[in-house]
Write a protein that holds these residues in place. Structure first.
Motif, PDB file in Angstrom:
ATOM      1  N   ARG A 115       0.853  -1.202   0.000  1.00 22.61           N
ATOM      2  CA  ARG A 115       0.000   0.000   0.000  1.00 22.61           C
ATOM      3  C   ARG A 115       0.877   1.236   0.000  1.00 22.61           C
ATOM      4  O   ARG A 115       1.884   1.282   0.720  1.00 22.61           O
ATOM      5  N   ARG A 116       0.467   2.168  -0.775  1.00 25.11           N
ATOM      6  CA  ARG A 116       1.213   3.417  -0.831  1.00 25.11           C
ATOM      7  C   ARG A 116       0.940   4.186   0.453  1.00 25.11           C
ATOM      8  O   ARG A 116      -0.215   4.342   0.851  1.00 25.11           O
ATOM      9  N   ALA A 117       1.969   4.628   1.107  1.00 23.20           N
ATOM     10  CA  ALA A 117       1.778   5.341   2.373  1.00 23.20           C
ATOM     11  C   ALA A 117       1.140   6.696   2.117  1.00 23.20           C
ATOM     12  O   ALA A 117       1.297   7.277   1.040  1.00 23.20           O
ATOM     13  N   ASP A 118       0.395   7.163   3.101  1.00 22.12           N
ATOM     14  CA  ASP A 118      -0.118   8.536   3.013  1.00 22.12           C
ATOM     15  C   ASP A 118       1.064   9.463   3.263  1.00 22.12           C
ATOM     16  O   ASP A 118       1.564   9.544   4.372  1.00 22.12           O
ATOM     17  N   VAL A 119       1.485  10.111   2.228  1.00 23.83           N
ATOM     18  CA  VAL A 119       2.628  11.011   2.403  1.00 23.83           C
ATOM     19  C   VAL A 119       2.168  12.434   2.152  1.00 23.83           C
ATOM     20  O   VAL A 119       1.302  12.688   1.325  1.00 23.83           O
ATOM     21  N   ARG A 120       2.783  13.319   2.903  1.00 29.18           N
ATOM     22  CA  ARG A 120       2.426  14.716   2.707  1.00 29.18           C
ATOM     23  C   ARG A 120       2.934  15.166   1.345  1.00 29.18           C
ATOM     24  O   ARG A 120       3.724  14.489   0.715  1.00 29.18           O
ATOM     25  N   LYS A 121       2.472  16.288   0.938  1.00 28.25           N
ATOM     26  CA  LYS A 121       2.835  16.785  -0.385  1.00 28.25           C
ATOM     27  C   LYS A 121       4.357  16.948  -0.464  1.00 28.25           C
ATOM     28  O   LYS A 121       4.977  17.567   0.393  1.00 28.25           O
ATOM     29  N   ILE A 122       4.907  16.334  -1.477  1.00 26.75           N
ATOM     30  CA  ILE A 122       6.359  16.368  -1.610  1.00 26.75           C
ATOM     31  C   ILE A 122       6.739  17.345  -2.712  1.00 26.75           C
ATOM     32  O   ILE A 122       6.045  17.457  -3.735  1.00 26.75           O
ATOM     33  N   ASP A 123       7.803  18.038  -2.526  1.00 27.77           N
ATOM     34  CA  ASP A 123       8.306  19.001  -3.495  1.00 27.77           C
ATOM     35  C   ASP A 123       8.457  18.331  -4.872  1.00 27.77           C
ATOM     36  O   ASP A 123       9.202  17.355  -5.013  1.00 27.77           O
ATOM     37  N   PRO A 124       7.745  18.817  -5.896  1.00 25.85           N
ATOM     38  CA  PRO A 124       7.820  18.189  -7.233  1.00 25.85           C
ATOM     39  C   PRO A 124       9.253  18.127  -7.763  1.00 25.85           C
ATOM     40  O   PRO A 124       9.608  17.176  -8.471  1.00 25.85           O
ATOM     41  N   ALA A 125      10.054  19.115  -7.426  1.00 18.17           N
ATOM     42  CA  ALA A 125      11.447  19.111  -7.905  1.00 18.17           C
ATOM     43  C   ALA A 125      12.212  17.930  -7.325  1.00 18.17           C
ATOM     44  O   ALA A 125      13.036  17.298  -8.003  1.00 18.17           O
ATOM     45  N   LEU A 126      11.908  17.610  -6.066  1.00 20.23           N
ATOM     46  CA  LEU A 126      12.555  16.474  -5.404  1.00 20.23           C
ATOM     47  C   LEU A 126      12.169  15.176  -6.118  1.00 20.23           C
ATOM     48  O   LEU A 126      13.018  14.319  -6.403  1.00 20.23           O
ATOM     49  N   LEU A 127      10.877  15.047  -6.398  1.00 21.17           N
ATOM     50  CA  LEU A 127      10.393  13.841  -7.073  1.00 21.17           C
ATOM     51  C   LEU A 127      10.999  13.722  -8.467  1.00 21.17           C
ATOM     52  O   LEU A 127      11.360  12.624  -8.907  1.00 21.17           O
ATOM     53  N   ALA A 128      11.101  14.849  -9.151  1.00 16.33           N
ATOM     54  CA  ALA A 128      11.653  14.827 -10.506  1.00 16.33           C
ATOM     55  C   ALA A 128      13.108  14.369 -10.483  1.00 16.33           C
ATOM     56  O   ALA A 128      13.536  13.546 -11.308  1.00 16.33           O
ATOM     57  N   THR A 129      13.857  14.861  -9.525  1.00 10.25           N
ATOM     58  CA  THR A 129      15.262  14.430  -9.395  1.00 10.25           C
ATOM     59  C   THR A 129      15.326  12.950  -9.066  1.00 10.25           C
ATOM     60  O   THR A 129      16.139  12.199  -9.629  1.00 10.25           O
ATOM     61  N   GLY A 130      14.451  12.507  -8.152  1.00 11.77           N
ATOM     62  CA  GLY A 130      14.424  11.100  -7.781  1.00 11.77           C
ATOM     63  C   GLY A 130      14.107  10.216  -8.972  1.00 11.77           C
ATOM     64  O   GLY A 130      14.733   9.166  -9.168  1.00 11.77           O
ATOM     65  N   LYS A 131      13.138  10.638  -9.755  1.00 14.49           N
ATOM     66  CA  LYS A 131      12.741   9.864 -10.944  1.00 14.49           C
ATOM     67  C   LYS A 131      13.911   9.775 -11.931  1.00 14.49           C
ATOM     68  O   LYS A 131      14.195   8.711 -12.494  1.00 14.49           O
ATOM     69  N   GLU A 132      14.597  10.881 -12.084  1.00  8.70           N
ATOM     70  CA  GLU A 132      15.730  10.943 -13.006  1.00  8.70           C
ATOM     71  C   GLU A 132      16.819   9.950 -12.573  1.00  8.70           C
ATOM     72  O   GLU A 132      17.356   9.201 -13.389  1.00  8.70           O
ATOM     73  N   ILE A 204      15.794  10.330  -4.202  1.00  8.10           N
ATOM     74  CA  ILE A 204      15.452   8.974  -4.642  1.00  8.10           C
ATOM     75  C   ILE A 204      14.523   8.305  -3.628  1.00  8.10           C
ATOM     76  O   ILE A 204      13.582   7.591  -3.988  1.00  8.10           O
ATOM     77  N   ALA A 205      14.761   8.580  -2.344  1.00  8.36           N
ATOM     78  CA  ALA A 205      13.915   7.979  -1.302  1.00  8.36           C
ATOM     79  C   ALA A 205      12.493   8.527  -1.378  1.00  8.36           C
ATOM     80  O   ALA A 205      11.517   7.773  -1.254  1.00  8.36           O
ATOM     81  N   ALA A 206      12.383   9.831  -1.606  1.00  7.61           N
ATOM     82  CA  ALA A 206      11.042  10.437  -1.707  1.00  7.61           C
ATOM     83  C   ALA A 206      10.300   9.883  -2.922  1.00  7.61           C
ATOM     84  O   ALA A 206       9.095   9.592  -2.857  1.00  7.61           O
ATOM     85  N   TYR A 207      11.019   9.714  -4.001  1.00  9.34           N
ATOM     86  CA  TYR A 207      10.375   9.195  -5.216  1.00  9.34           C
ATOM     87  C   TYR A 207       9.905   7.756  -5.012  1.00  9.34           C
ATOM     88  O   TYR A 207       8.785   7.389  -5.387  1.00  9.34           O
ATOM     89  N   LEU A 208      10.732   6.951  -4.391  1.00  7.64           N
ATOM     90  CA  LEU A 208      10.361   5.543  -4.199  1.00  7.64           C
ATOM     91  C   LEU A 208       9.208   5.395  -3.208  1.00  7.64           C
ATOM     92  O   LEU A 208       8.311   4.571  -3.403  1.00  7.64           O
ATOM     93  N   GLN A 209       9.220   6.201  -2.162  1.00  8.94           N
ATOM     94  CA  GLN A 209       8.132   6.100  -1.178  1.00  8.94           C
ATOM     95  C   GLN A 209       6.783   6.432  -1.804  1.00  8.94           C
ATOM     96  O   GLN A 209       5.773   5.806  -1.502  1.00  8.94           O
ATOM     97  N   SER A 210       6.792   7.427  -2.682  1.00  9.48           N
ATOM     98  CA  SER A 210       5.514   7.840  -3.290  1.00  9.48           C
ATOM     99  C   SER A 210       5.468   7.416  -4.758  1.00  9.48           C
ATOM    100  O   SER A 210       4.947   8.134  -5.595  1.00  9.48           O
ATOM    101  N   PHE A 211       6.031   6.255  -5.037  1.00 14.29           N
ATOM    102  CA  PHE A 211       6.151   5.784  -6.426  1.00 14.29           C
ATOM    103  C   PHE A 211       4.815   5.921  -7.144  1.00 14.29           C
ATOM    104  O   PHE A 211       3.760   5.570  -6.591  1.00 14.29           O
ATOM    105  N   PRO A 212       4.829   6.417  -8.377  1.00 17.80           N
ATOM    106  CA  PRO A 212       3.552   6.643  -9.082  1.00 17.80           C
ATOM    107  C   PRO A 212       2.726   5.360  -9.175  1.00 17.80           C
ATOM    108  O   PRO A 212       3.263   4.281  -9.385  1.00 17.80           O
ATOM    109  N   GLU A 213       1.411   5.512  -9.000  1.00 13.15           N
ATOM    110  CA  GLU A 213       0.499   4.353  -9.028  1.00 13.15           C
ATOM    111  C   GLU A 213       0.564   3.691 -10.414  1.00 13.15           C
ATOM    112  O   GLU A 213       0.668   4.357 -11.405  1.00 13.15           O
TER     113      GLU A 213
END
Lengths: 213, 488
Positions: A115-132, A204-213
């Motif tokens: 199950r995807r954890a309920d995570v607070r809104k994460i900085d999109p720039a952080l997620l973009a870097t993590g995805k990259e 990378i940790a933020a991206y993996l925790q909230s990995f896109p559905e």
């Protein structure tokens, strides 16, 4: 006096009834206890009954690769894995587990639904870097991408663990363990993680925790 | 040397040797750590025993039965140094401040604990107090007795949509069965040395507690549903006859005598975990009917009662290397005195108010006390920690509690009376006491804690200045307490 007799009788009944309770035992040195019972009575206290742990101190195990769980439990039991948290929490719990119980626990948790954890809104720039980093690595730092080994959905492949929906704090801690080369030998991660900066680990940790559905 | 002391010394020595043999390959030491093979930090927040983590609470609620049966002994000891700010305002500093500024071995405990069967486990503690009493020759004498005891039966039912832990606890201290550390039996935990120079350290400052005290025998049943709702209900009686082991070490007259079985205890709490955080908000209470004198339980006029009602809350943030805990506890206690106590309160009638004419009020048949405690602590890497605590006790004024006053017949209007007690005295008849405790501690290894506490009073026994009627101020009681506390 009557009350005393009733209490004594109740105590004796409870004592007798409780000498063996194999279906709900928390005994970690009885090979007859099933993996499911151990998961329910012991492991679930920290990892959750469905493997979706609440606290980032404890990794999420739901949907984890069975081969990876087997290797980690075996390494805890044999003390090959000795990172501080691993040894403090897991050496003792795994010390008397049989191979059959370890295989059973791996099967139990690998079949749970992540199950995807309920995570607070994460900085999109952080997620973009993590995805990259997840998809392409950081070539200028010789950091290879995560995806080839951990799968396109970060679902893990055999001995390479599932990372999707894992606690960000747990991932950062383990990346640091790999970087410091303390107690997790035998994986390529110490070389992979070594060049990562603190902010890259967080991304990378933020991206993996909230990995896109 | 008493027989208790010899027995306990022999048992502790044997347990230490056996424990050392049995734990050569164990990562952590006292008995529960041997049983699970885990480090202290798994169950104790930041390694700060005895404060429990969420997992530690589940370990307790499931009856101490997780793991493998092992040698069921552990030992614990405390060495200490205490110092009171002012020892001069006293008729007898040697009596009022025994061992002030002297390092000493204060106390030791033997634990018999751990998993017994799949459903039964125990936590029982016997404590040896090295400075229990002082003889006429000035020598101190040690004494041993039952300390906390909690023997449990527990079961854990895991269903698709429900999780239920159910248990029964036989124990000797109301709330010792409680899994949270804002419970009366657990909020104060550093062992308190007995010499009187330690009478003002934090462990002796006001803490929410139950009037009936410990060394009584109770049976409670509890449940924890979906790791959210905790409920416990029990009742207590005198720890005598078959249950006298729960008050072992106390003579029969010294044992707290309760009236029958009608001494109920209850507890409700709501718990929630999210991320690295967890929060509990709860309430509890107890009504106890207690005889004034343990030697006379036939006289109904000797029977008083305590009615306690409390609320508490605890927040924890647990994510290595950080551990943060915030605790709040409030307890209201109504003490209805026995007929004999009120009738015997004659001494205050000799006092007058400061005008030397107006007599003081008659003794109240009951008193109310409100005790509040708040504490915040931080630990880094389960090694270095500190805490700040605030305590505030307020209550009704009662001449029954007044030990010094104006006595025109005796001293021409000055404050004097044979019953006056310096240092511990009370001029106002009010119990109000307030202050802060600052603490720093270090855990060089997981089973040893070295701590330094400083407790500062802004009010004591109802006043900031001259609380005893003989010029002693609350701040004169400020105390330094250094301890080395280890368990094995």
């Amino acid at each position: 006096m009557q009350c005393k007799k009733i209490l004594m009788a109740a105590a004796l009944v409870m004592l007798g009834a409780s000498c063996s309770n194999i279906e709900r035992s928390r005994n970690l040195s009885d090979p007859l206890i099933t993996a499911r019972t151990l998961a329910e009575q012991v492991c679930s206290n920290c990892h959750g009954i469905d493997g979706n742990s609440v606290s980032p101190t404890y990794p999420r195990l739901a949907g984890q690769q069975a081969a990876y769980i087997v290797s980690q439990l075996t390494n805890f039991r044999g003390h090959q894995r000795s990172d501080p948290a691993g040894s403090e929490y897991m050496w003792g719990l795994s010390r008397f587990l049989t191979d059959e119980q370890i295989n059973g626990l791996a099967e139990y948790y690998s079949k749970q639904t992540p199950r995807r954890a309920d995570v607070r809104k994460i900085d999109p720039a952080l997620l973009a870097t993590g995805k990259e980093i997840f998809e392409k690595g950081v070539p200028e730092q010789n950091v290879i991408a995560c995806m080839p080994c951990h799968g396109p959905r970060a679902e893990g492949i055999g001995a390479f663990p599932r990372l999707a929906y894992q606690h960000a704090d747990y991932i950062v801690k383990q990346l640091t363990v790999f970087q410091d080369n303390v107690g997790r030998p035998g994986t390529p991660m110490e070389f992979v993680a070594h060049p990562l900066t603190g902010s890259e680990k967080n991304s990378i940790a933020a991206y993996l925790q909230s990995f896109p559905e | 040397m008493s027989i208790y002391r010899s027995c306990l010394t022999a048992i502790i020595a044997a347990a230490t040797i056996l424990g050392a043999i049995a734990t050569r390959d164990a990562r952590a030491l006292p008995v529960f750590a041997r049983q699970t093979g885990q480090n202290c930090v798994a169950c104790h927040a930041g390694g700060q025993f005895p404060e429990l983590t969420p997992y530690g609470r589940l370990f307790k609620m499931t009856g101490y039965t997780i793991g493998s049966r092992t040698l069921p002994f552990s030992v614990m000891g405390v060495a200490s140094y205490g110092s009171v700010a002012d020892t001069s305002k006293s008729d007898s500093p040697g009596t009022d401040f025994q061992k002030n500024g002297t390092p000493l071995f204060a106390t030791g405990s033997l634990f018999v604990a751990g998993k017994v069967t799949d459903n039964i486990g125990a936590f029982t503690q016997f404590t040896y107090n090295n400075y229990d009493s002082q003889g006429a020759d000035g020598k101190f004498h040690g004494h041993s007795g039952a300390d906390n005891m909690d023997i449990r039966y527990a079961d854990h039912f895991v269903m698709p949509d429900n999780d239920l832990i159910f248990g029964v606890s036989a124990n000797n201290n109301p709330s010792v069965s409680d899994p949270w550390n804002t419970a009366a039996a657990w909020m104060q935990y550093v062992p308190v040395p007995n010499p009187t120079s330690y009478q003002f350290i934090d462990g002796k400052a006001p803490f929410p507690g139950y009037g009936a005290g410990s060394n009584i025998a109770g049976l409670s049943t509890y449940l924890f549903w979906n790791k959210t709702i905790y409920a416990e209900l029990g009742t207590y009686r005198t720890a005598n006859q078959l249950l006298s082991f729960m008050s072992a070490g106390l003579s029969d007259p010294a044992t707290t005598k309760l009236d029958g079985y009608n001494n109920p205890y209850w507890r409700l709490a709501i718990s929630h975990d999210w991320g690295a955080h967890n929060l509990m908000v709860g309430a509890s209470g107890m009504t106890a009917h207690v005889y004034d004198l343990g030697s006379d339980t036939n006289d109904p006029n000797n029977l008083g009662s305590f009615r306690n009602t409390g609320v508490d809350a605890q927040y924890q943030y647990l994510l290595s290397p950080h551990t943060i805990t915030a605790q709040l506890a409030y307890m209201r206690q109504v003490n209805n005195y026995s007929v004999n106590t009120v009738a015997g309160a004659t001494a205050p009638t000799t006092f007058t108010l400061a005008d030397g004419v107006t007599p003081v009020a008659a003794a109240n048949p009951s008193d109310t006390m409100n005790t509040f405690r708040a504490k915040i602590s931080y630990i880094y890497n389960a090694k270095y920690g500190g805490s700040l605590a605030f305590f505030n006790l307020t209550g009704t004024t009662n001449t029954l509690n007044q030990t010094s006053g104006y006595d025109p017949a005796g001293c021409g209007g000055a404050i004097c009376n044979a019953s006056s007690v310096r240092v511990n005295g009370n001029l106002s008849g009010n119990p109000a006491t307030r202050g802060f405790t600052y603490e720093a501690f270090w855990m060089p290894v997981q089973y040893v804690r070295v701590g330094l506490q400083y407790t500062a009073y802004s009010k004591f026994n109802g006043a900031s200045d001259n609380y005893d009627g003989f010029g002693r101020n609350a701040s004169d009681n400020n105390s330094l307490f250094f301890y080395v506390w280890g368990a094995y």
